[in-house]
Design a protein around this motif. Structure first.
Motif, PDB file in Angstrom:
ATOM      1  N   ILE A 126       0.821  -1.223   0.000  1.00  0.00           N
ATOM      2  CA  ILE A 126       0.000   0.000   0.000  1.00  0.00           C
ATOM      3  C   ILE A 126       0.852   1.268   0.000  1.00  0.00           C
ATOM      4  N   LYS A 127       2.122   1.142   0.331  1.00  0.00           N
ATOM      5  CA  LYS A 127       2.999   2.314   0.356  1.00  0.00           C
ATOM      6  C   LYS A 127       3.306   2.836  -1.043  1.00  0.00           C
ATOM      7  N   THR A 128       3.235   1.943  -2.031  1.00  0.00           N
ATOM      8  CA  THR A 128       3.648   2.339  -3.388  1.00  0.00           C
ATOM      9  C   THR A 128       2.625   2.002  -4.470  1.00  0.00           C
ATOM     10  N   GLN A 129       1.837   0.956  -4.288  1.00  0.00           N
ATOM     11  CA  GLN A 129       0.935   0.512  -5.352  1.00  0.00           C
ATOM     12  C   GLN A 129      -0.377   1.288  -5.342  1.00  0.00           C
ATOM     13  N   ASN A 130      -0.928   1.492  -6.533  1.00  0.00           N
ATOM     14  CA  ASN A 130      -2.136   2.293  -6.681  1.00  0.00           C
ATOM     15  C   ASN A 130      -3.232   1.510  -7.404  1.00  0.00           C
ATOM     16  N   VAL A 131      -4.345   1.324  -6.727  1.00  0.00           N
ATOM     17  CA  VAL A 131      -5.577   0.807  -7.333  1.00  0.00           C
ATOM     18  C   VAL A 131      -6.666   1.800  -6.948  1.00  0.00           C
ATOM     19  N   VAL A 132      -7.319   2.387  -7.947  1.00  0.00           N
ATOM     20  CA  VAL A 132      -8.199   3.530  -7.690  1.00  0.00           C
ATOM     21  C   VAL A 132      -9.579   3.312  -8.295  1.00  0.00           C
ATOM     22  N   HIS A 133     -10.609   3.566  -7.484  1.00  0.00           N
ATOM     23  CA  HIS A 133     -11.995   3.496  -7.935  1.00  0.00           C
ATOM     24  C   HIS A 133     -12.489   4.890  -8.324  1.00  0.00           C
ATOM     25  N   PHE A 134     -13.140   4.976  -9.469  1.00  0.00           N
ATOM     26  CA  PHE A 134     -13.927   6.145  -9.830  1.00  0.00           C
ATOM     27  C   PHE A 134     -15.388   5.744  -9.649  1.00  0.00           C
ATOM     28  N   PHE A 191     -11.371   7.226  -5.052  1.00  0.00           N
ATOM     29  CA  PHE A 191     -10.767   6.770  -3.810  1.00  0.00           C
ATOM     30  C   PHE A 191      -9.881   5.548  -4.040  1.00  0.00           C
ATOM     31  N   SER A 192      -8.911   5.396  -3.160  1.00  0.00           N
ATOM     32  CA  SER A 192      -7.993   4.271  -3.242  1.00  0.00           C
ATOM     33  C   SER A 192      -8.665   2.996  -2.751  1.00  0.00           C
ATOM     34  N   ALA A 193      -8.539   1.923  -3.538  1.00  0.00           N
ATOM     35  CA  ALA A 193      -9.067   0.624  -3.115  1.00  0.00           C
ATOM     36  C   ALA A 193      -8.296   0.073  -1.931  1.00  0.00           C
ATOM     37  N   ASN A 194      -7.084   0.593  -1.718  1.00  0.00           N
ATOM     38  CA  ASN A 194      -6.244   0.090  -0.629  1.00  0.00           C
ATOM     39  C   ASN A 194      -6.632   0.654   0.732  1.00  0.00           C
ATOM     40  N   MET A 195      -7.420   1.725   0.750  1.00  0.00           N
ATOM     41  CA  MET A 195      -7.755   2.327   2.035  1.00  0.00           C
ATOM     42  C   MET A 195      -8.882   1.556   2.715  1.00  0.00           C
ATOM     43  N   ILE A 196      -9.017   1.714   4.018  1.00  0.00           N
ATOM     44  CA  ILE A 196     -10.104   1.089   4.762  1.00  0.00           C
ATOM     45  C   ILE A 196     -11.395   1.833   4.422  1.00  0.00           C
ATOM     46  N   HIS A 197     -12.407   1.079   4.009  1.00  0.00           N
ATOM     47  CA  HIS A 197     -13.665   1.716   3.608  1.00  0.00           C
ATOM     48  C   HIS A 197     -14.817   0.733   3.735  1.00  0.00           C
TER      49      HIS A 197
END
Length: 246
Positions: A126-134, A191-197
């Motif tokens: 999660i420090k470097t990789q990006n997976v993003v939801h629109f 928003f980032s898929a890696n964040m807590i949600h």
């Protein structure tokens, strides 16, 4: 948009015109109705999202071209430049709706926890990789609850216990740092898929999520080729770069 790297999300009110939303609404409804027919048992058992709208036979060629052009539109390209260090790739689509049972509770999660990676590997990724939801709401909805900064930072102990149902906690327990973002038709939440949600159910929510990720081998492993344009459809798409990577 400048908030993304710091917070892990940003919200743009009235990002789409009514014509832009209406232009894809019928396609989404068609897919959803056909999907519900084929997955009635899964829906009854609690499933609350579908995926891979651009593959399979639910949509015809013309509808897929419309959807691919929506996914790769210029307005998105500008936003993606501010998030990803390099040109990202298209990963998938999802539709989110309410569960069949009104008693079904929502759940805190990070998408990365479902990849099979160890906790230690997740902490590093999660420090470097990006997976993003629109996220594009077709109807006004109660929204999503997010914990800012957790796209790069690991859980507090209580958050980890709740997310993983440990020490007597439930995944639906409230968390102190959660922030709810309500959404109206025409808005966009990135928003980032890696964040807590967690999603907030109710209001007959019906939202399209378009998912983008880094163009790196680790992410390409999760790409289903069937979600990418056929050669004929590819030629009809205006912005091709995010689909042309395999």
């Amino acid at each position: 948009m400048n908030n993304y790297e710091q917070s892990g999300y940003f919200y743009l009110e009235n990002f789409f015109s009514e014509n832009e939303v209406a232009g894809i609404e019928k396609i989404l409804i068609k897919f959803h109705e056909l999907w519900l027919t084929d997955h009635a048992e899964n829906y009854k058992n609690g499933i609350l999202n579908s995926h891979s709208l651009t593959s399979g036979n639910y949509l015809n060629e013309e509808e897929k071209i419309t959807l691919f052009n929506f996914i790769s539109q210029d307005k998105f390209q500008e936003l993606l430049k501010g998030i990803f260090p390099n040109t990202p790739i298209f990963l998938n689509t999802q539709l989110f709706f309410d569960p069949k049972s009104r008693d079904q509770k929502n759940y805190w999660h990070r998408d990365i926890q479902y990849t099979g990676m160890s906790v230690e590997d997740q902490k590093q990724a999660i420090k470097t990789q990006n997976v993003v939801h629109f996220r594009i709401p077709v109807k006004s909805e109660l929204g999503i609850e997010l914990i800012p900064k957790t796209h790069r930072e690991w859980d507090l102990q209580k958050e980890f216990d709740v997310r993983n149902s440990l020490k007597g906690c439930n995944q639906s327990d409230d968390l102190e740092r959660g922030e709810i973002v309500k959404l109206d038709r025409g808005d966009l939440l990135v928003f980032s898929a890696n964040m807590i949600h967690r999603g907030i159910y109710g209001n007959n929510r019906f939202s399209l999520d378009i998912i983008f990720c880094d163009n790196i081998p680790q992410m390409k492993n999760f790409v289903d080729r069937n979600n990418l344009p056929s050669s004929k459809v590819f030629e009809a798409i205006r912005n091709k770069k995010i689909f042309d990577f395999l």
